[in-house]
Enzyme design. Structure first.
Site, PDB file in Angstrom:
ATOM      1  CE1 TYR A  49       1.167 -13.899  -6.723  1.00 15.31           C
ATOM      2  CE2 TYR A  49       3.430 -13.288  -6.181  1.00 15.31           C
ATOM      3  CZ  TYR A  49       2.375 -14.177  -6.104  1.00 15.31           C
ATOM      4  OH  TYR A  49       2.519 -15.363  -5.410  1.00 15.31           O
ATOM      5  N   GLY A  50       0.922  -7.693  -6.046  1.00 20.35           N
ATOM      6  CA  GLY A  50       1.476  -6.868  -4.974  1.00 20.35           C
ATOM      7  C   GLY A  50       0.924  -7.340  -3.644  1.00 20.35           C
TER       8      GLY A  50
ATOM      9  NE  ARG B 129       3.069  -3.566 -15.468  1.00 20.17           N
ATOM     10  CZ  ARG B 129       3.518  -2.568 -14.745  1.00 20.17           C
ATOM     11  NH1 ARG B 129       3.488  -1.354 -15.234  1.00 20.17           N
ATOM     12  NH2 ARG B 129       3.992  -2.754 -13.533  1.00 20.17           N
TER      13      ARG B 129
ATOM     14  CG  HIS C 278     -10.885   0.625  -3.066  1.00 14.95           C
ATOM     15  ND1 HIS C 278     -11.844   1.030  -2.161  1.00 14.95           N
ATOM     16  CD2 HIS C 278     -10.239   1.751  -3.456  1.00 14.95           C
ATOM     17  CE1 HIS C 278     -11.773   2.356  -2.016  1.00 14.95           C
ATOM     18  NE2 HIS C 278     -10.813   2.809  -2.795  1.00 14.95           N
TER      19      HIS C 278
ATOM     20  CG  ASP D  71     -11.013   2.258   1.665  1.00 13.98           C
ATOM     21  OD1 ASP D  71     -10.730   1.332   2.438  1.00 13.98           O
ATOM     22  OD2 ASP D  71     -10.186   2.764   0.883  1.00 13.98           O
TER      23      ASP D  71
ATOM     24  CD  GLU E 198      -7.704   5.687   1.546  1.00 15.55           C
ATOM     25  OE1 GLU E 198      -7.541   4.493   1.842  1.00 15.55           O
ATOM     26  OE2 GLU E 198      -7.792   6.075   0.359  1.00 15.55           O
TER      27      GLU E 198
ATOM     28  CD  GLU F 180       6.672  10.783  25.977  1.00 12.58           C
ATOM     29  OE1 GLU F 180       5.474  10.460  26.098  1.00 12.58           O
ATOM     30  OE2 GLU F 180       7.600  10.179  26.572  1.00 12.58           O
TER      31      GLU F 180
HETATM   32  P1  NAD Z   1       0.099  -2.962  -4.787  1.00 16.95           P
HETATM   33  O1  NAD Z   1       0.582  -1.598  -5.099  1.00 16.95           O
HETATM   34  O2  NAD Z   1       0.649  -3.673  -3.610  1.00 16.95           O
HETATM   35  O3  NAD Z   1       0.317  -3.964  -6.005  1.00 16.95           O
HETATM   36  C1  NAD Z   1       0.378  -3.543  -7.286  1.00 16.95           C
HETATM   37  C2  NAD Z   1       0.649  -4.694  -8.249  1.00 16.95           C
HETATM   38  O4  NAD Z   1       0.253  -4.238  -9.542  1.00 16.95           O
HETATM   39  C3  NAD Z   1       2.116  -5.067  -8.368  1.00 16.95           C
HETATM   40  O5  NAD Z   1       2.194  -6.421  -8.765  1.00 16.95           O
HETATM   41  C4  NAD Z   1       2.592  -4.177  -9.496  1.00 16.95           C
HETATM   42  O6  NAD Z   1       3.710  -4.712 -10.148  1.00 16.95           O
HETATM   43  C5  NAD Z   1       1.374  -4.193 -10.403  1.00 16.95           C
HETATM   44  N1  NAD Z   1       1.239  -2.993 -11.228  1.00 16.95           N
HETATM   45  C6  NAD Z   1       1.503  -1.707 -10.866  1.00 16.95           C
HETATM   46  N2  NAD Z   1       1.236  -0.881 -11.896  1.00 16.95           N
HETATM   47  C7  NAD Z   1       0.775  -1.655 -12.902  1.00 16.95           C
HETATM   48  C8  NAD Z   1       0.325  -1.392 -14.215  1.00 16.95           C
HETATM   49  N3  NAD Z   1       0.280  -0.152 -14.691  1.00 16.95           N
HETATM   50  N4  NAD Z   1      -0.084  -2.439 -14.967  1.00 16.95           N
HETATM   51  C9  NAD Z   1      -0.058  -3.699 -14.507  1.00 16.95           C
HETATM   52  N5  NAD Z   1       0.374  -4.003 -13.254  1.00 16.95           N
HETATM   53  C10 NAD Z   1       0.784  -3.008 -12.481  1.00 16.95           C
HETATM   54  O7  NAD Z   1      -1.502  -2.871  -4.736  1.00 16.95           O
HETATM   55  P2  NAD Z   1      -2.454  -3.294  -3.530  1.00 16.95           P
HETATM   56  O8  NAD Z   1      -2.201  -2.417  -2.354  1.00 16.95           O
HETATM   57  O9  NAD Z   1      -2.422  -4.772  -3.383  1.00 16.95           O
HETATM   58  O10 NAD Z   1      -3.869  -2.840  -4.110  1.00 16.95           O
HETATM   59  C11 NAD Z   1      -4.577  -3.607  -5.069  1.00 16.95           C
HETATM   60  C12 NAD Z   1      -6.060  -3.365  -4.878  1.00 16.95           C
HETATM   61  O11 NAD Z   1      -6.443  -3.853  -3.597  1.00 16.95           O
HETATM   62  C13 NAD Z   1      -6.480  -1.900  -4.924  1.00 16.95           C
HETATM   63  O12 NAD Z   1      -7.749  -1.827  -5.531  1.00 16.95           O
HETATM   64  C14 NAD Z   1      -6.579  -1.535  -3.456  1.00 16.95           C
HETATM   65  O13 NAD Z   1      -7.460  -0.458  -3.219  1.00 16.95           O
HETATM   66  C15 NAD Z   1      -7.130  -2.828  -2.895  1.00 16.95           C
HETATM   67  N6  NAD Z   1      -6.914  -3.036  -1.452  1.00 16.95           N
HETATM   68  C16 NAD Z   1      -5.666  -2.888  -0.913  1.00 16.95           C
HETATM   69  C17 NAD Z   1      -5.471  -3.137   0.434  1.00 16.95           C
HETATM   70  C18 NAD Z   1      -4.101  -3.023   1.065  1.00 16.95           C
HETATM   71  O14 NAD Z   1      -4.006  -3.173   2.283  1.00 16.95           O
HETATM   72  N7  NAD Z   1      -3.007  -2.803   0.342  1.00 16.95           N
HETATM   73  C19 NAD Z   1      -6.539  -3.544   1.249  1.00 16.95           C
HETATM   74  C20 NAD Z   1      -7.793  -3.732   0.661  1.00 16.95           C
HETATM   75  C21 NAD Z   1      -7.957  -3.472  -0.696  1.00 16.95           C
HETATM   76 MG    MG Z   2      -8.917   1.272   3.438  1.00 15.87          MG
END
Ligand code: NAD
Ligand code: MG
Length: 337
Positions: free
Chosen positions: A24-25, A47, A107, A190, A194, A226
């Site tokens: 839930y990130g 978790r 991803h 991707d 980056e 700048e």
């Molecule tokens: P994030 O880091 O924002 O979120 C991580 C979430 O996972 C949090 O809820 C955290 O508490 C939980 N977490 C962290 N470690 C954990 C573990 N060991 N076990 C269980 N939960 C755990 O992640 P995000 O940036 O949302 O990325 C998630 C996916 O989305 C990735 O595959 C990323 O490549 C993809 N993605 C991200 C973006 C972006 O802009 N952030 C864009 C497109 C795709």
């Molecule tokens: Mg990207």
């Protein structure tokens, strides 16, 4: 690439299905809330000790342990950090996936580089919004959407594409356009983007410009304005109008310097390095290095982070940003509108 829109999508493909959002990130919150508001049944898998629990509870979404959420799900969407996914997959996901259900990603890293090997009795697909989670949520709330990529790795049900498209539609992607790619293309482009341009290339360019001016005796504040601050103005213009569109808004002096000096900064040697970086991605060497770094407890990663935080550009930036009133409020006006 032909885009598909809501009118092309059969939302019936995910109707009545339970969707487990694991994590839930940034992406997790946006997917969960958009799906819920589109009428889907959502469970967030976290978790027990997850720091994301209070936020999910505040948002009013159902929360369960990861294994429990996966057991109940018709679609399991993995939205924890890519490097954390393999361990969580082995511990809580793999043996709890319902046969015939979907294992989904935002991803392609884990599937493409084989850090996650799914069973052959599930669909495996991707829905990757082309924007950070906050934007995915904000655009949905105002009735628009962020374009999404979908890709199919394994089509057990014969309906994987319809399901992935319906999912992308339910998070708002069908309002903006959904493009189909494959796991290899999404993952490699991707990573390249980056590394070479968006994150690695840009931060190295900004830092080198800043250092060049400061080392020549100019004030760090001037160097910051700048080389870093004004980057946003230029990028916003490129984003809205393309490169030549951006150039319409700069002076002729700036344009002449741009055309004649830019190719000296990013030159044949730089392009050869870009090609090498791409080759390291394609061969799996970058993935291997990153997986080993993570397994070792990220020692180098931690050192890079500590060293970068000490760079003078950070201190001068922190000071100058206190002068910028739009950072003092969350109603920040757009700088180029
Ligand atoms: P994030 O880091 O924002 O979120 C991580 C979430 O996972 C949090 O809820 C955290 O508490 C939980 N977490 C962290 N470690 C954990 C573990 N060991 N076990 C269980 N939960 C755990 O992640 P995000 O940036 O949302 O990325 C998630 C996916 O989305 C990735 O595959 C990323 O490549 C993809 N993605 C991200 C973006 C972006 O802009 N952030 C864009 C497109 C795709
Ligand atoms: Mg990207």
């Amino acid at each position: 690439m032909e885009a598909i829109y809501d009118r092309d999508i059969d939302r019936g493909a995910i109707e009545g299905k339970t969707i487990a959002i694991i994590g839930y990130g940034s992406q997790g919150r946006a997917h969960a809330l958009n799906l819920r508001d589109s009428g889907c049944k959502v469970i967030v898998g976290l978790r027990g000790d997850s720091g994301s629990r209070p936020g999910a509870q505040r948002d009013g979404v159902e929360v369960a342990e990861v294994a429990e959420a996966v057991k109940r799900a018709d679609i399991t969407m993995m939205l924890i950090p890519d490097e954390e996914q393999p361990a969580t997959y082995l511990r809580d996901v793999k043996d709890n996936l319902k046969p015939g259900s979907s294992l989904a990603f935002a991803h392609g890293f884990g599937i493409h580089f084989g850090t996650i090997v799914p069973p052959d009795n599930v669909d495996v697909w991707m829905c990757a919004p082309k924007g950070p989670g906050r934007m995915v949520r904000r655009e949905y709330e105002i009735g628009r959407g962020v374009p999404c990529l979908i890709a199919i790795h394994q089509d057990k049900s014969g309906k994987a594409k319809a399901i992935a498209a319906a999912y992308a539609g339910a998070i708002g992607g069908g309002r903006a356009g959904i493009l189909e790619t494959n796991f290899r293309e999404e993952t490699e482009t991707d990573l390249f983007g980056e590394q070479a341009v968006l994150c690695g290339g840009t931060t190295a360019l900004v830092t080198a410009g800043f250092e060049t001016l400061v080392n020549a005796g100019y004030a760090p504040e001037m160097a910051y304005f700048e080389c870093l601050h004004e980057l946003k103005l230029i990028v916003d213009l490129m984003y809205e109008k393309g490169i030549e569109g951006m150039r319409e808004s700069i002076s002729n002096t700036a344009k002449y310097g741009d055309y004649t000096r830019g190719p000296r900064i990013v030159n044949d040697e730089t392009k050869a390095t870009m090609k090498t970086i791409l080759t390291e991605i394609q061969s799996g060497n970058f993935a291997k290095q990153w997986v080993a770094e993570h397994a070792a407890g990220k020692p180098n990663f931690t050192n890079y982070k500590a060293a970068a935080a000490k760079h003078p550009i950070e201190a001068v930036g922190a000071k100058l940003r206190t002068l910028m009133p739009w950072f003092q409020t969350d109603k920040a006006p757009a700088l180029t509108k």
